[in-house]
Design a protein around this motif. Structure first.
Motif, PDB file in Angstrom:
ATOM      1  N   ILE A 178      65.178  19.558  64.399  1.00 16.16           N
ATOM      2  CA  ILE A 178      64.603  18.275  64.816  1.00 16.16           C
ATOM      3  C   ILE A 178      63.743  17.692  63.702  1.00 16.16           C
ATOM      4  O   ILE A 178      63.819  16.500  63.389  1.00 16.16           O
ATOM      5  CB  ILE A 178      63.775  18.449  66.108  1.00 16.16           C
ATOM      6  CG1 ILE A 178      64.700  18.671  67.304  1.00 16.16           C
ATOM      7  CG2 ILE A 178      62.868  17.242  66.347  1.00 16.16           C
ATOM      8  CD1 ILE A 178      63.985  19.105  68.568  1.00 16.16           C
ATOM      9  N   LEU A 179      62.925  18.533  63.090  1.00 16.00           N
ATOM     10  CA  LEU A 179      62.054  18.060  62.013  1.00 16.00           C
ATOM     11  C   LEU A 179      62.854  17.563  60.813  1.00 16.00           C
ATOM     12  O   LEU A 179      62.454  16.603  60.148  1.00 16.00           O
ATOM     13  CB  LEU A 179      61.095  19.164  61.564  1.00 16.00           C
ATOM     14  CG  LEU A 179      60.099  19.683  62.597  1.00 16.00           C
ATOM     15  CD1 LEU A 179      59.050  20.556  61.916  1.00 16.00           C
ATOM     16  CD2 LEU A 179      59.435  18.555  63.365  1.00 16.00           C
ATOM     17  N   ALA A 180      63.976  18.227  60.530  1.00 12.55           N
ATOM     18  CA  ALA A 180      64.817  17.778  59.421  1.00 12.55           C
ATOM     19  C   ALA A 180      65.301  16.360  59.661  1.00 12.55           C
ATOM     20  O   ALA A 180      65.416  15.563  58.722  1.00 12.55           O
ATOM     21  CB  ALA A 180      66.011  18.724  59.254  1.00 12.55           C
ATOM     22  N   ASP A 181      65.550  16.011  60.922  1.00  9.95           N
ATOM     23  CA  ASP A 181      65.990  14.651  61.252  1.00  9.95           C
ATOM     24  C   ASP A 181      64.818  13.679  61.303  1.00  9.95           C
ATOM     25  O   ASP A 181      64.823  12.650  60.632  1.00  9.95           O
ATOM     26  CB  ASP A 181      66.717  14.639  62.604  1.00  9.95           C
ATOM     27  CG  ASP A 181      68.150  15.145  62.513  1.00  9.95           C
ATOM     28  OD1 ASP A 181      68.675  15.250  61.386  1.00  9.95           O
ATOM     29  OD2 ASP A 181      68.732  15.438  63.564  1.00  9.95           O
ATOM     30  N   LYS A 182      63.817  13.972  62.098  1.00 14.57           N
ATOM     31  CA  LYS A 182      62.798  12.960  62.395  1.00 14.57           C
ATOM     32  C   LYS A 182      61.841  12.728  61.231  1.00 14.57           C
ATOM     33  O   LYS A 182      61.300  11.635  61.097  1.00 14.57           O
ATOM     34  CB  LYS A 182      62.028  13.303  63.674  1.00 14.57           C
ATOM     35  CG  LYS A 182      60.885  14.270  63.527  1.00 14.57           C
ATOM     36  CD  LYS A 182      59.980  14.218  64.763  1.00 14.57           C
ATOM     37  CE  LYS A 182      58.672  14.930  64.498  1.00 14.57           C
ATOM     38  NZ  LYS A 182      57.683  14.753  65.560  1.00 14.57           N
ATOM     39  N   GLY A 212      63.921  16.856  48.936  1.00 10.91           N
ATOM     40  CA  GLY A 212      63.135  15.941  49.753  1.00 10.91           C
ATOM     41  C   GLY A 212      63.195  16.283  51.226  1.00 10.91           C
ATOM     42  O   GLY A 212      62.183  16.225  51.930  1.00 10.91           O
ATOM     43  N   GLU A 213      64.377  16.637  51.709  1.00 17.65           N
ATOM     44  CA  GLU A 213      64.495  16.981  53.121  1.00 17.65           C
ATOM     45  C   GLU A 213      63.702  18.234  53.463  1.00 17.65           C
ATOM     46  O   GLU A 213      62.999  18.286  54.483  1.00 17.65           O
ATOM     47  CB  GLU A 213      65.959  17.157  53.519  1.00 17.65           C
ATOM     48  CG  GLU A 213      66.133  17.460  54.990  1.00 17.65           C
ATOM     49  CD  GLU A 213      67.537  17.173  55.499  1.00 17.65           C
ATOM     50  OE1 GLU A 213      68.014  17.926  56.361  1.00 17.65           O
ATOM     51  OE2 GLU A 213      68.142  16.170  55.060  1.00 17.65           O
ATOM     52  N   GLN A 220      55.899  17.996  57.867  1.00 14.93           N
ATOM     53  CA  GLN A 220      55.686  17.893  59.310  1.00 14.93           C
ATOM     54  C   GLN A 220      55.098  19.166  59.889  1.00 14.93           C
ATOM     55  O   GLN A 220      54.248  19.123  60.788  1.00 14.93           O
ATOM     56  CB  GLN A 220      56.991  17.554  60.014  1.00 14.93           C
ATOM     57  CG  GLN A 220      56.821  17.271  61.503  1.00 14.93           C
ATOM     58  CD  GLN A 220      55.920  16.083  61.764  1.00 14.93           C
ATOM     59  OE1 GLN A 220      56.228  14.985  61.337  1.00 14.93           O
ATOM     60  NE2 GLN A 220      54.803  16.299  62.448  1.00 14.93           N
ATOM     61  N   LEU A 221      55.541  20.324  59.387  1.00 12.36           N
ATOM     62  CA  LEU A 221      54.967  21.584  59.857  1.00 12.36           C
ATOM     63  C   LEU A 221      53.468  21.649  59.563  1.00 12.36           C
ATOM     64  O   LEU A 221      52.674  22.106  60.392  1.00 12.36           O
ATOM     65  CB  LEU A 221      55.680  22.772  59.214  1.00 12.36           C
ATOM     66  CG  LEU A 221      57.110  23.051  59.684  1.00 12.36           C
ATOM     67  CD1 LEU A 221      57.729  24.166  58.851  1.00 12.36           C
ATOM     68  CD2 LEU A 221      57.144  23.405  61.173  1.00 12.36           C
ATOM     69  N   ALA A 222      53.089  21.179  58.373  1.00 10.98           N
ATOM     70  CA  ALA A 222      51.664  21.152  58.033  1.00 10.98           C
ATOM     71  C   ALA A 222      50.908  20.186  58.937  1.00 10.98           C
ATOM     72  O   ALA A 222      49.791  20.473  59.378  1.00 10.98           O
ATOM     73  CB  ALA A 222      51.487  20.767  56.565  1.00 10.98           C
ATOM     74  N   ASP A 223      51.521  19.041  59.237  1.00  5.43           N
ATOM     75  CA  ASP A 223      50.893  18.087  60.157  1.00  5.43           C
ATOM     76  C   ASP A 223      50.717  18.692  61.548  1.00  5.43           C
ATOM     77  O   ASP A 223      49.699  18.462  62.209  1.00  5.43           O
ATOM     78  CB  ASP A 223      51.741  16.818  60.251  1.00  5.43           C
ATOM     79  CG  ASP A 223      51.232  15.706  59.344  1.00  5.43           C
ATOM     80  OD1 ASP A 223      50.350  15.976  58.498  1.00  5.43           O
ATOM     81  OD2 ASP A 223      51.723  14.574  59.465  1.00  5.43           O
ATOM     82  N   ASP A 224      51.713  19.437  62.001  1.00  4.59           N
ATOM     83  CA  ASP A 224      51.625  20.067  63.321  1.00  4.59           C
ATOM     84  C   ASP A 224      50.456  21.051  63.373  1.00  4.59           C
ATOM     85  O   ASP A 224      49.750  21.142  64.389  1.00  4.59           O
ATOM     86  CB  ASP A 224      52.925  20.801  63.638  1.00  4.59           C
ATOM     87  CG  ASP A 224      54.086  19.857  63.913  1.00  4.59           C
ATOM     88  OD1 ASP A 224      53.859  18.644  64.033  1.00  4.59           O
ATOM     89  OD2 ASP A 224      55.227  20.356  63.999  1.00  4.59           O
TER      90      ASP A 224
END
Length: 335
Positions: A178-182, A212-213, A220-224
């Protein structure tokens, strides 16, 4: 735009990137201006609130792996940043957020309907800018937008559904997909555009797109992790937003997978959205102290190592060194 922070770079590269970021900022204001003063102000509400300008920075840096930035690279960076900004307007409506980048969110300031429409307008403006870069860029933009929206839908649905037959491990892998997409898809496009319009060969473009992906997933993992660990005045966002929405982020998935009887209360709290402020504070306290946070940080650092490894076959340069250091800077936010 604030002074560029280009980790691992020399003064010459930093100067070129800063000049490019200044040009991106000027071009962005130019393309979102509008005859209606309210629309012009609403368009720029989040852009002028600051932010990391991470995606334009990445576009400029990957262009430096080739011949460097020019007006096409600037427009590509503007298109990516506008797409990102538009998604934030929509995200804040979905999350019922009050703060974004330390200021009132667009939905809190203008109402949900206007915030959604301004987001739509910015998506349209991004498409108009990218259209000037040719049909391949337009196709990439469209494919990226599809992945971004599909990832956001899957993320929203994931929080409302029980784990599948594969159990805990399958839920973790599904979340990373999901993170790879969003998130990863747009950051991949930021890197891809810079490499494309910076004149890199096809192999290098593919490498930097994959980089980049992967970097986007790390981001996003760091943001989570920050959503759990940080305070509002440090992050510019209200902590626990994901828990309030019942989103199954990586630390939540690891905590849910615990079979320790001592974690029963935490698992109960993390079973769905947490609307009660007292229960939210309790969940944050328990999750911050739980081994799930360490597990999630370790997985984040492993993904960061994967991103760095993708750069190993590129010709050594100040830009490649900066891209490698950028991974560390993104991942270190999770510590």
């Amino acid at each position: 735009m604030s002074t560029a922070t280009v980790p691992g770079s020399d003064d010459a590269l930093t100067g070129r990137v800063q000049t490019g970021l200044d040009r991106v900022a000027a071009r962005l204001e130019e393309v979102v201006d509008h005859d209606d003063p309210f629309i012009a102000e609403a368009n720029l509400h989040l852009a002028r609130a600051g932010g990391k300008r991470f995606r334009p920075l990445l576009t400029l840096l990957t262009s430096e792996v080739g011949r460097g930035w020019d007006d096409q690279v600037v427009d590509a960076a503007v298109g990516v940043e506008l797409t990102h900004l538009a998604s934030l307007y929509h995200d804040d409506v979905m999350d019922e957020a009050d703060l974004r980048r330390g200021v009132r969110s667009a939905n809190a300031r203008y109402g949900n309907a206007t915030a959604i429409l301004v987001g739509d307008l910015l998506f349209g403006t991004a498409s108009a800018v990218v259209a000037g870069l040719g049909p391949e860029a337009v196709k990439i933009q469209a494919e990226t937008f599809i992945r971004l929206c599909a990832g956001q839908i899957r993320d929203d649905r994931q929080g409302a559904t029980a784990p599948g037959a594969g159990g805990h491990d399958a839920a973790v892998e599904a979340y990373l997909s999901i993170l790879a997409d969003k998130t990863g898809s747009l950051i991949a496009t930021a890197a891809r555009y810079g490499a494309m319009f910076g004149g890199c060969d096809e192999g290098t473009v593919r490498t930097l797109t994959a980089y980049g992906e992967t970097l986007g997933v790390v981001f996003q993992l760091a943001d989570d992790l920050l959503d759990v660990a940080s305070e509002a005045d440090a992050s510019g966002k209200t902590p626990g937003a994901d828990l309030r929405e019942g989103k199954a982020t990586l630390p939540v998935l690891y905590a849910r997978g615990s079979s320790d009887p001592a974690d029963a209360r935490l698992r109960e709290l993390l079973a769905g959205p947490i609307e009660d402020p007292v229960e939210l504070a309790e969940a944050l306290e328990l999750l911050r102290a739980h081994p799930a946070m360490t597990q999630a940080r370790e997985r984040t650092l492993a993904m960061a190592a994967q991103a760095r490894s993708l750069l190993q076959d590129l010709e050594p340069s100040a830009a490649v060194d900066a891209l490698r250091a950028l991974v560390d800077g993104v991942a270190d936010r999770s510590r």
